[in-house]
Write an enzyme that holds these catalytic residues in place. Structure first.
Site, PDB file in Angstrom:
ATOM      1  N   ASP A   1       0.867  -1.187   0.000  1.00 36.18           N
ATOM      2  CA  ASP A   1       0.000   0.000   0.000  1.00 36.18           C
ATOM      3  C   ASP A   1       0.900   1.232   0.000  1.00 36.18           C
ATOM      4  OD1 ASP A   1      -3.250   0.169   0.967  1.00 36.18           O
ATOM      5  OD2 ASP A   1      -2.114   2.041   0.839  1.00 36.18           O
TER       6      ASP A   1
ATOM      7  N   TYR B   1     -13.428   8.037 -13.359  1.00 38.34           N
ATOM      8  CA  TYR B   1     -13.203   6.843 -12.531  1.00 38.34           C
ATOM      9  C   TYR B   1     -13.670   5.585 -13.262  1.00 38.34           C
ATOM     10  CZ  TYR B   1     -13.721   3.483  -8.729  1.00 38.34           C
ATOM     11  OH  TYR B   1     -13.637   2.352  -7.945  1.00 38.34           O
TER      12      TYR B   1
HETATM   13  C1  UD1 Z   1     -19.446   4.387  -7.517  1.00 36.35           C
HETATM   14  C2  UD1 Z   1     -19.686   3.014  -8.123  1.00 36.35           C
HETATM   15  C3  UD1 Z   1     -19.149   1.941  -7.213  1.00 36.35           C
HETATM   16  C4  UD1 Z   1     -17.708   2.232  -6.873  1.00 36.35           C
HETATM   17  C5  UD1 Z   1     -17.609   3.587  -6.211  1.00 36.35           C
HETATM   18  C6  UD1 Z   1     -16.171   3.934  -5.875  1.00 36.35           C
HETATM   19  C7  UD1 Z   1     -21.749   3.327  -9.422  1.00 36.35           C
HETATM   20  C8  UD1 Z   1     -23.167   2.936  -9.572  1.00 36.35           C
HETATM   21  N1  UD1 Z   1     -21.126   2.812  -8.335  1.00 36.35           N
HETATM   22  O1  UD1 Z   1     -20.221   4.507  -6.402  1.00 36.35           O
HETATM   23  O2  UD1 Z   1     -19.250   0.669  -7.824  1.00 36.35           O
HETATM   24  O3  UD1 Z   1     -17.223   1.255  -6.016  1.00 36.35           O
HETATM   25  O4  UD1 Z   1     -18.089   4.554  -7.126  1.00 36.35           O
HETATM   26  O5  UD1 Z   1     -16.104   5.086  -5.139  1.00 36.35           O
HETATM   27  O6  UD1 Z   1     -21.186   4.050 -10.214  1.00 36.35           O
HETATM   28  N2  UD1 Z   1     -24.351  10.471  -1.779  1.00 36.35           N
HETATM   29  C9  UD1 Z   1     -25.157  11.265  -1.009  1.00 36.35           C
HETATM   30  N3  UD1 Z   1     -24.626  11.844   0.112  1.00 36.35           N
HETATM   31  C10 UD1 Z   1     -23.323  11.679   0.490  1.00 36.35           C
HETATM   32  C11 UD1 Z   1     -22.504  10.850  -0.325  1.00 36.35           C
HETATM   33  C12 UD1 Z   1     -23.053  10.267  -1.448  1.00 36.35           C
HETATM   34  O7  UD1 Z   1     -26.343  11.474  -1.308  1.00 36.35           O
HETATM   35  O8  UD1 Z   1     -22.912  12.230   1.525  1.00 36.35           O
HETATM   36  C13 UD1 Z   1     -24.962   9.818  -2.952  1.00 36.35           C
HETATM   37  C14 UD1 Z   1     -24.193   9.938  -4.246  1.00 36.35           C
HETATM   38  O9  UD1 Z   1     -24.513  11.138  -4.937  1.00 36.35           O
HETATM   39  C15 UD1 Z   1     -24.679   8.694  -4.984  1.00 36.35           C
HETATM   40  C16 UD1 Z   1     -24.880   7.673  -3.860  1.00 36.35           C
HETATM   41  O10 UD1 Z   1     -24.981   8.426  -2.668  1.00 36.35           O
HETATM   42  O11 UD1 Z   1     -25.912   8.925  -5.632  1.00 36.35           O
HETATM   43  C17 UD1 Z   1     -23.743   6.714  -3.729  1.00 36.35           C
HETATM   44  O12 UD1 Z   1     -22.536   7.444  -3.698  1.00 36.35           O
HETATM   45  P1  UD1 Z   1     -21.110   6.775  -3.372  1.00 36.35           P
HETATM   46  O13 UD1 Z   1     -21.213   5.992  -2.116  1.00 36.35           O
HETATM   47  O14 UD1 Z   1     -20.068   7.838  -3.469  1.00 36.35           O
HETATM   48  O15 UD1 Z   1     -20.930   5.699  -4.495  1.00 36.35           O
HETATM   49  P2  UD1 Z   1     -21.191   5.716  -6.102  1.00 36.35           P
HETATM   50  O16 UD1 Z   1     -20.728   7.000  -6.695  1.00 36.35           O
HETATM   51  O17 UD1 Z   1     -22.558   5.223  -6.382  1.00 36.35           O
END
Ligand code: UD1
Length: 315
Positions: free
Chosen positions: A32, A142
């Protein structure tokens, strides 16, 4: 000499795979660079041989792969918004690093490389569930970087005969996921905030959905990918998920129950590069290596909240 190499061993998924291997009595090496990995995540992994090194550096990759039979390549700079802010860093740590790992693995005579793919490669394709035959439609840098890594895996199988297996992870969560960064996974952020009585923020209307996958399911898929016969899995790409989806609004309701949070939720504008709905078809992993999700969403979230409640992240 270690038999297994875990890249990103101080990260959430890498340390979880390393722990499972050690629990089986296997000999494990981890590497890492601590860009996002944490030294505290190495607690409990004392039996692992650990190298501090950077996969963007070919010499570090060569050192890491020496004598290894199977590589679990988990190292990456995860997060869609991080890649939107700095696509060059994402490319270096996801694409260049992956190519370096493959070159070093081949030179060292490694038998198999298992790659942490991402559901983000499906992008905004409206079809649900997402199955492996679908054409990728990456939206974010990404997703492009993770997809390039997949193609490198498959090219190394085709061209050099190195066994590779791609597992497309769907929104993995669980103990050891860092909840402190703006780029952290949403369930880590929400669990920590709601336990502390702080207001969570939903980007968008909260009706976006994800196939949130508890970490044990992903570890299980990796162990299967390491032991499945080459004729079944080598050169293959498979979803690693649960086959069920939950909206963000639903996760908040479950988290209210698990954390006791009574406050309100803030809603803000959706994030650039965000995917609306994500749900995996997991039949291919079942067919090729007998994969079945081991822990469902609610139980996984319960265990996760308990871990944060116990102060696990500060350990
Ligand atoms: C994406 C990928 C996932 C990958 C990850 C790596 C997709 C569908 N998934 O995850 O496979 O492992 O990236 O980082 O593309 N959100 C909020 N509030 C917050 C944080 C996030 O509403 O405080 C929302 C985001 O806008 C999103 C959802 O939660 O709609 C999930 O976000 P996050 O956990 O960052 O993951 P993805 O972007 O979906």
């Amino acid at each position: 000499m270690a038999k297994y190499l875990v890249t990103g061993a101080a990260g959430f998924i890498g340390r979880s795979i390393a722990a499972a291997l050690l629990a089986r009595g296997e000999s494990v090496r981890g590497i890492d660079n601590f860009i996002t990995g944490k030294r505290s995540n190495l607690a409990g992994l004392e039996a692992m041989e650990f190298l501090e090194g950077d996969l963007a550096n070919p010499a570090d990759c060569a050192r890491a792969c020496e004598g290894i039979e199977v590589v679990f390549h988990e190292a990456a700079l995860a997060s869609v918004p991080r890649s939107v802010a700095d696509p060059v860093a994402t490319n270096l740590n996801c694409v260049d690093a992956t190519l370096n790992v493959l070159v070093a693995a081949r030179a060292a005579g490694v038998l198999r490389v298992i790659y942490a793919g991402s559901s983000s490669v499906y992008g905004d394709a409206p079809t649900l569930p997402k199955h492996e035959e679908m054409l990728p439609r990456p939206i974010s840098p990404y997703a492009v970087a993770k997809l390039a890594g997949e193609h490198y895996m498959q090219a190394f199988t085709r061209v050099y005969g190195l066994e590779t297996v791609v597992l497309r992870y769907f929104n993995v969560f669980g103990p050891y996921q860092d909840p402190t960064s703006h780029y952290s996974g949403v369930l880590a952020i929400f669990s920590r905030r709601m336990l502390a009585g702080e207001q969570p923020t939903i980007y968008g209307d909260g009706e976006q959905s994800r196939d949130f996958t508890y970490i044990d399911n992903v570890v299980h898929a990796n162990l299967l990918a390491a032991s499945a016969p080459a004729q079944k899995v080598s050169g293959q790409m498979m979803n690693a998920a649960t086959g069920k989806r939950v909206t963000l609004n639903e996760t908040v309701e479950i988290l209210r129950d698990l954390t006791g949070y009574k406050g309100s939720v803030a809603y803000e504008q959706s994030r650039a590069g965000d995917v609306r709905d994500s749900l995996a078809d997991i039949r291919l992993a079942e067919e090729l290596m007998g994969y079945k999700a081991q822990v469902d969403f609610r139980e996984g979230l319960r265990r996760t909240v308990e871990w944060y409640r116990a102060g696990g992240e500060a350990a």
